[in-house]
Write a protein that holds these residues in place. Structure first.
Motif, PDB file in Angstrom:
ATOM      1  N   GLY A 108     -85.176  24.860  41.966  1.00 50.44           N
ATOM      2  CA  GLY A 108     -86.001  24.793  40.763  1.00 50.44           C
ATOM      3  C   GLY A 108     -86.908  23.577  40.815  1.00 50.44           C
ATOM      4  N   ASN A 109     -87.176  23.004  39.665  1.00 55.19           N
ATOM      5  CA  ASN A 109     -88.106  21.894  39.524  1.00 55.19           C
ATOM      6  C   ASN A 109     -87.483  20.582  39.999  1.00 55.19           C
ATOM      7  OD1 ASN A 109     -89.804  19.855  38.671  1.00 55.19           O
ATOM      8  ND2 ASN A 109     -90.270  20.823  36.709  1.00 55.19           N
ATOM      9  N   MET A 110     -87.804  20.227  41.231  1.00 53.53           N
ATOM     10  CA  MET A 110     -87.227  19.022  41.823  1.00 53.53           C
ATOM     11  C   MET A 110     -87.625  17.764  41.053  1.00 53.53           C
ATOM     12  SD  MET A 110     -87.423  17.987  45.786  1.00 53.53           S
ATOM     13  CE  MET A 110     -88.641  16.708  45.795  1.00 53.53           C
ATOM     14  N   MET A 111     -88.834  17.704  40.567  1.00 56.85           N
ATOM     15  CA  MET A 111     -89.282  16.513  39.831  1.00 56.85           C
ATOM     16  C   MET A 111     -88.526  16.363  38.508  1.00 56.85           C
ATOM     17  SD  MET A 111     -91.103  14.935  41.852  1.00 56.85           S
ATOM     18  CE  MET A 111     -91.483  13.572  40.794  1.00 56.85           C
ATOM     19  N   PHE A 112     -88.137  17.483  37.900  1.00 54.93           N
ATOM     20  CA  PHE A 112     -87.369  17.410  36.664  1.00 54.93           C
ATOM     21  C   PHE A 112     -86.004  16.776  36.916  1.00 54.93           C
ATOM     22  CE2 PHE A 112     -84.381  19.102  33.527  1.00 54.93           C
ATOM     23  CZ  PHE A 112     -84.979  18.608  32.377  1.00 54.93           C
ATOM     24  N   ALA A 113     -85.469  16.978  38.117  1.00 56.11           N
ATOM     25  CA  ALA A 113     -84.156  16.423  38.469  1.00 56.11           C
ATOM     26  C   ALA A 113     -84.117  14.911  38.287  1.00 56.11           C
ATOM     27  CB  ALA A 113     -83.795  16.793  39.904  1.00 56.11           C
ATOM     28  N   THR A 114     -85.269  14.256  38.433  1.00 55.04           N
ATOM     29  CA  THR A 114     -85.308  12.794  38.286  1.00 55.04           C
ATOM     30  C   THR A 114     -84.982  12.355  36.861  1.00 55.04           C
ATOM     31  OG1 THR A 114     -87.692  12.802  37.856  1.00 55.04           O
ATOM     32  CG2 THR A 114     -87.008  12.523  40.145  1.00 55.04           C
ATOM     33  N   LYS A 115     -85.115  13.249  35.889  1.00 56.43           N
ATOM     34  CA  LYS A 115     -84.815  12.911  34.498  1.00 56.43           C
ATOM     35  C   LYS A 115     -83.315  12.791  34.223  1.00 56.43           C
ATOM     36  CE  LYS A 115     -88.953  14.635  32.237  1.00 56.43           C
ATOM     37  NZ  LYS A 115     -89.446  15.324  31.042  1.00 56.43           N
ATOM     38  N   LEU A 116     -82.487  13.339  35.116  1.00 60.34           N
ATOM     39  CA  LEU A 116     -81.039  13.269  34.909  1.00 60.34           C
ATOM     40  C   LEU A 116     -80.570  11.823  34.852  1.00 60.34           C
ATOM     41  CD1 LEU A 116     -78.319  14.709  34.592  1.00 60.34           C
ATOM     42  CD2 LEU A 116     -78.120  14.713  37.069  1.00 60.34           C
TER      43      LEU A 116
END
Length: 129
Positions: A108-116
């Protein structure tokens, strides 16, 4: 939130703690965290025995953590070992480093993973108060 815990997974204790923190947020704090994150993380964690457990962190609609696959399509699915999640949650391992070394895989959205990282840090700060 004992329904979040899974025997044999250290991650489940961390996620149960995260769920407790989310439950302790007042409406304003929860709305702020949801607005800031605006997405759903699905965590697929494997323990030393090779068993897999799945949890969802919903920071799009409910601001909650629950055991099982996401009820709607997650923004990102994170696949890692129990130990890797524990290190990420404790701040001992950087998410990008984990990804680059193959300890963390995403769908999925790899950049969104940074928000974890932000979600975990915010919860950790709140838990210490």
């Amino acid at each position: 939130m004992s329904d979040i815990k899974v025997d044999g997974f250290k991650s489940s204790g961390i996620l149960a703690g995260l769920a407790t923190v989310f439950d302790s947020y007042n409406d304003e704090e929860k709305k702020a965290q949801i607005k800031k994150t605006n997405g759903i993380f699905e965590l697929r964690v494997k323990n030393m025995e090779g068993q897999e457990a799945v949890w969802t962190i919903d920071m799009k609609t409910s601001g909650s953590v629950y055991k099982g696959e996401s009820k709607t399509k997650p923004n990102v699915t994170l696949i890692m070992s129990d130990e890797t999640f524990q290190q990420l949650a404790e701040g001992k391992l950087d998410g990008q480093k984990a990804f680059m070394t193959g300890k963390l895989k995403t769908k999925g959205n790899m950049m969104f993973a940074t928000k974890l990282d932000g979600v975990l840090k915010a919860a950790k700060t709140k838990a210490k108060l």
